[in-house]
Design a protein around this motif. Structure first.
Motif, PDB file in Angstrom:
ATOM      1  N   TYR A  58      -1.649   0.329  -5.753  1.00 39.25           N
ATOM      2  CA  TYR A  58      -2.543  -0.568  -6.643  1.00 39.25           C
ATOM      3  C   TYR A  58      -2.584  -0.447  -8.261  1.00 39.25           C
ATOM      4  O   TYR A  58      -2.122  -1.684  -9.060  1.00 39.25           O
ATOM      5  N   ALA A  59      -1.747   0.606  -8.753  1.00 35.42           N
ATOM      6  CA  ALA A  59      -1.353   0.903 -10.197  1.00 35.42           C
ATOM      7  C   ALA A  59       0.110   0.104 -10.761  1.00 35.42           C
ATOM      8  O   ALA A  59      -0.248  -0.313 -11.447  1.00 35.42           O
ATOM      9  N   SER A  60       0.674  -0.522  -9.731  1.00 33.51           N
ATOM     10  CA  SER A  60       1.574  -0.954  -9.907  1.00 33.51           C
ATOM     11  C   SER A  60       1.473  -2.071 -10.083  1.00 33.51           C
ATOM     12  O   SER A  60       2.304  -3.573 -11.370  1.00 33.51           O
ATOM     13  N   ALA A  61       0.191  -2.746  -9.194  1.00 35.86           N
ATOM     14  CA  ALA A  61      -0.484  -4.429  -9.387  1.00 35.86           C
ATOM     15  C   ALA A  61      -0.759  -4.703 -10.650  1.00 35.86           C
ATOM     16  O   ALA A  61      -0.631  -5.314 -11.677  1.00 35.86           O
ATOM     17  N   ILE A  62      -1.351  -3.171 -11.234  1.00 36.36           N
ATOM     18  CA  ILE A  62      -2.568  -3.492 -12.330  1.00 36.36           C
ATOM     19  C   ILE A  62      -1.244  -3.431 -13.401  1.00 36.36           C
ATOM     20  O   ILE A  62      -1.507  -4.082 -14.906  1.00 36.36           O
ATOM     21  N   ALA A  63      -0.004  -2.865 -13.769  1.00 35.91           N
ATOM     22  CA  ALA A  63       1.154  -2.066 -14.576  1.00 35.91           C
ATOM     23  C   ALA A  63       1.709  -4.061 -14.941  1.00 35.91           C
ATOM     24  O   ALA A  63       1.720  -4.622 -15.597  1.00 35.91           O
ATOM     25  N   THR A  64       1.998  -4.603 -13.559  1.00 35.24           N
ATOM     26  CA  THR A  64       2.252  -6.193 -13.794  1.00 35.24           C
ATOM     27  C   THR A  64       1.424  -6.778 -13.864  1.00 35.24           C
ATOM     28  O   THR A  64       2.300  -8.109 -14.811  1.00 35.24           O
ATOM     29  N   VAL A  65       0.425  -7.105 -13.388  1.00 31.48           N
ATOM     30  CA  VAL A  65      -0.946  -7.652 -14.690  1.00 31.48           C
ATOM     31  C   VAL A  65      -0.713  -7.432 -16.071  1.00 31.48           C
ATOM     32  O   VAL A  65      -1.021  -8.883 -17.324  1.00 31.48           O
ATOM     33  N   LEU A  66      -0.553  -6.578 -16.739  1.00 35.88           N
ATOM     34  CA  LEU A  66      -0.829  -5.917 -18.092  1.00 35.88           C
ATOM     35  C   LEU A  66       0.743  -6.309 -18.583  1.00 35.88           C
ATOM     36  O   LEU A  66       0.572  -6.925 -19.124  1.00 35.88           O
ATOM     37  N   ASN A  75       0.822  -1.302   0.105  1.00 37.86           N
ATOM     38  CA  ASN A  75       0.395   0.435   0.101  1.00 37.86           C
ATOM     39  C   ASN A  75       1.282   1.212   0.404  1.00 37.86           C
ATOM     40  O   ASN A  75       1.259   1.937   0.930  1.00 37.86           O
ATOM     41  N   PHE A  76       0.962   1.994  -1.568  1.00 37.35           N
ATOM     42  CA  PHE A  76       1.916   3.137  -0.974  1.00 37.35           C
ATOM     43  C   PHE A  76       1.621   4.072  -2.149  1.00 37.35           C
ATOM     44  O   PHE A  76       1.142   4.346  -2.665  1.00 37.35           O
ATOM     45  N   ASN A  77       1.311   5.205  -1.410  1.00 39.50           N
ATOM     46  CA  ASN A  77       0.921   6.292  -1.998  1.00 39.50           C
ATOM     47  C   ASN A  77       2.417   7.656  -2.466  1.00 39.50           C
ATOM     48  O   ASN A  77       1.488   8.991  -2.071  1.00 39.50           O
ATOM     49  N   ILE A  78       3.236   7.412  -2.520  1.00 36.34           N
ATOM     50  CA  ILE A  78       4.129   7.958  -2.456  1.00 36.34           C
ATOM     51  C   ILE A  78       4.544   9.516  -1.188  1.00 36.34           C
ATOM     52  O   ILE A  78       6.306   9.349  -1.154  1.00 36.34           O
ATOM     53  N   LEU A  79       3.407   9.534  -0.495  1.00 34.77           N
ATOM     54  CA  LEU A  79       3.789   9.807   0.753  1.00 34.77           C
ATOM     55  C   LEU A  79       4.865   9.533   1.514  1.00 34.77           C
ATOM     56  O   LEU A  79       5.444   9.683   2.734  1.00 34.77           O
ATOM     57  N   GLU A  80       3.825   8.451   1.707  1.00 34.36           N
ATOM     58  CA  GLU A  80       4.174   7.244   3.521  1.00 34.36           C
ATOM     59  C   GLU A  80       5.066   6.366   2.509  1.00 34.36           C
ATOM     60  O   GLU A  80       4.991   5.982   2.165  1.00 34.36           O
ATOM     61  N   LYS A  81       5.428   5.411   3.989  1.00 34.85           N
ATOM     62  CA  LYS A  81       6.844   4.231   3.904  1.00 34.85           C
ATOM     63  C   LYS A  81       5.683   3.225   2.903  1.00 34.85           C
ATOM     64  O   LYS A  81       4.453   2.942   3.293  1.00 34.85           O
ATOM     65  N   PRO A  82       5.942   2.592   1.963  1.00 37.15           N
ATOM     66  CA  PRO A  82       5.342   1.195   1.378  1.00 37.15           C
ATOM     67  C   PRO A  82       4.491   0.801   2.742  1.00 37.15           C
ATOM     68  O   PRO A  82       5.779   0.189   3.517  1.00 37.15           O
ATOM     69  N   GLU A  83       4.034   0.056   2.779  1.00 38.39           N
ATOM     70  CA  GLU A  83       3.437  -1.254   3.916  1.00 38.39           C
ATOM     71  C   GLU A  83       2.795  -2.262   2.905  1.00 38.39           C
ATOM     72  O   GLU A  83       2.011  -2.504   2.340  1.00 38.39           O
ATOM     73  N   PHE A  84       3.254  -3.055   3.427  1.00 42.42           N
ATOM     74  CA  PHE A  84       3.681  -5.052   2.527  1.00 42.42           C
ATOM     75  C   PHE A  84       1.485  -5.125   3.167  1.00 42.42           C
ATOM     76  O   PHE A  84       1.873  -5.472   4.451  1.00 42.42           O
ATOM     77  N   ILE A  85       1.266  -5.417   1.852  1.00 45.48           N
ATOM     78  CA  ILE A  85      -0.294  -6.099   2.194  1.00 45.48           C
ATOM     79  C   ILE A  85      -0.540  -7.385   1.566  1.00 45.48           C
ATOM     80  O   ILE A  85      -1.587  -7.560   1.161  1.00 45.48           O
ATOM     81  N   PHE A 118      -2.883   8.865  -6.939  1.00 40.31           N
ATOM     82  CA  PHE A 118      -1.530   7.915  -6.220  1.00 40.31           C
ATOM     83  C   PHE A 118      -1.693   7.114  -5.664  1.00 40.31           C
ATOM     84  O   PHE A 118      -0.801   7.207  -4.753  1.00 40.31           O
ATOM     85  N   GLU A 119      -2.773   6.149  -5.976  1.00 42.71           N
ATOM     86  CA  GLU A 119      -2.677   5.014  -5.249  1.00 42.71           C
ATOM     87  C   GLU A 119      -1.347   3.876  -6.030  1.00 42.71           C
ATOM     88  O   GLU A 119      -1.702   3.026  -6.708  1.00 42.71           O
ATOM     89  N   MET A 120      -0.156   4.401  -5.692  1.00 43.71           N
ATOM     90  CA  MET A 120       0.847   3.524  -6.734  1.00 43.71           C
ATOM     91  C   MET A 120       1.357   1.971  -6.839  1.00 43.71           C
ATOM     92  O   MET A 120       1.180   1.120  -7.031  1.00 43.71           O
TER      93      MET A 120
END
Length: 312
Positions: free
Chosen positions: A284-292, A58-68, A280-282
């Motif tokens: 979630y966007a990264s998950a979409i990019a990985t699937v693509l 869970n990564f929004n650019i401003l805060e540290k990524p949280e593994f989910i 800026f929900e990076m």
């Protein structure tokens, strides 16, 4: 048994020694490749690895990524209804603009191959111009504008075919009918150019030898001589076709708006753009990019397997 393993390790050691020897003898070649390798790893490989990692956070650019864990992927496939619409639209566009655009690009290149040089140059420019300009869809925006000042609506009203302007770009029934031809036209460029170059590079002596060996018509000439000689260009055109088909974003956003009516022109890349650069929900966007990315790799492998059978 020990003798068997000993032979195996001896072979592996010999292969490793041979690889090291070749690397030493070709060190100057690797030195010339090093600048490109650094740029490729920096701007392609590392971002891809980061995207795979952030897809589990869970990564929004401003805060540290949280593994989910796999929560992003679970939400993407089971709860995100807009993503399902985007997948449907993307595959619909890809099925039409991918194979159809690929085949059309080759057929047009094959047909114009025998034309005079100046005619061939004009045709190549016509097909390749949209890829160079990148803003050709702006012409279609004016052409199919929903109001009475759109060129098509103006003409339809003038000749009496329609009494009211037709909503080409906001009515879900009409949007894809306008968007797909524009995408198809823009996708022809790079593959078409490579096919033209490949056809001109085939040695004419092979055709003469083929007719001596029993080739009787143009279709046999195409299958047994032209296509096998153009495998590198066919593969390049396939990669470009896959990339352009699954990366559709600018044209639907420019023509149908952002967001489009009832998400009728939503694609996977548009969905990625929404979550990455609007919300800026990076993660979630990264998950979409990985699937693509995985879907494009699978499609690329399938195309390579099919092209390897050409001419056999």
């Amino acid at each position: 048994m020990d003798s068997k393993w000993s032979k195996y390790f001896d072979k592996r050691k010999l292969a490793l020694s041979d690889a090291v020897h070749r690397a030493k003898t070709m060190k100057f070649c690797y030195a010339f490749l090093l600048p490109y390798a650094i740029l490729f790893i920096t701007f392609n490989v590392l971002p891809m690895i980061n995207s795979i990692y952030y897809g589990f956070t869970n990564f929004n650019i401003l805060e540290k990524p949280e593994f989910i864990g796999a929560r992003n992927y679970i939400n993407l496939f089971l709860q995100d209804e807009v993503f399902q619409i985007a997948v449907k639209n993307t595959f619909f566009v890809a099925i039409i603009t991918g194979p159809v655009g690929y085949i059309m690009a080759f057929i047009f290149a094959w047909l114009i191959n025998e034309l005079p040089k100046w005619v061939r140059t004009l045709v190549v420019f016509f097909f390749y111009a949209p890829s160079i300009a990148g803003t050709a869809y702006l012409i279609f925006k004016q052409l199919f504008n929903d109001d009475q000042y759109g060129w098509v609506n103006q003409w339809l009203i003038k000749v009496g075919i329609s009494a009211q302007p037709i909503a080409f770009l906001t009515d879900p029934k009409n949007v894809m009918r306008v968007v797909i031809p524009v995408i198809l036209w823009q996708s022809l460029g790079a593959g078409f150019l490579s096919f033209v170059a490949g056809l001109k590079g085939i040695d004419q002596a092979q055709y003469e030898a083929g007719y001596i060996d029993g080739i009787q018509n143009r279709w046999q000439e195409l299958w047994y001589i032209t296509l096998p000689n153009m495998k590198p260009m066919l593969l390049f055109g396939a990669v470009m076709s896959i990339t352009s088909a699954f990366n559709v974003c600018d044209v639907p956003m420019a023509l149908a708006g952002y967001p489009s009516t009832d998400y009728c022109a939503r694609t996977v890349v548009t969905h990625l753009f929404d979550y990455g650069f609007t919300r800026f929900e990076m993660g979630y966007a990264s998950a979409i990019a990985t699937v693509l990315f995985l879907v494009m790799i699978i499609c690329n492998k399938v195309i390579q397997a099919l092209l390897n059978r050409v001419g056999h």
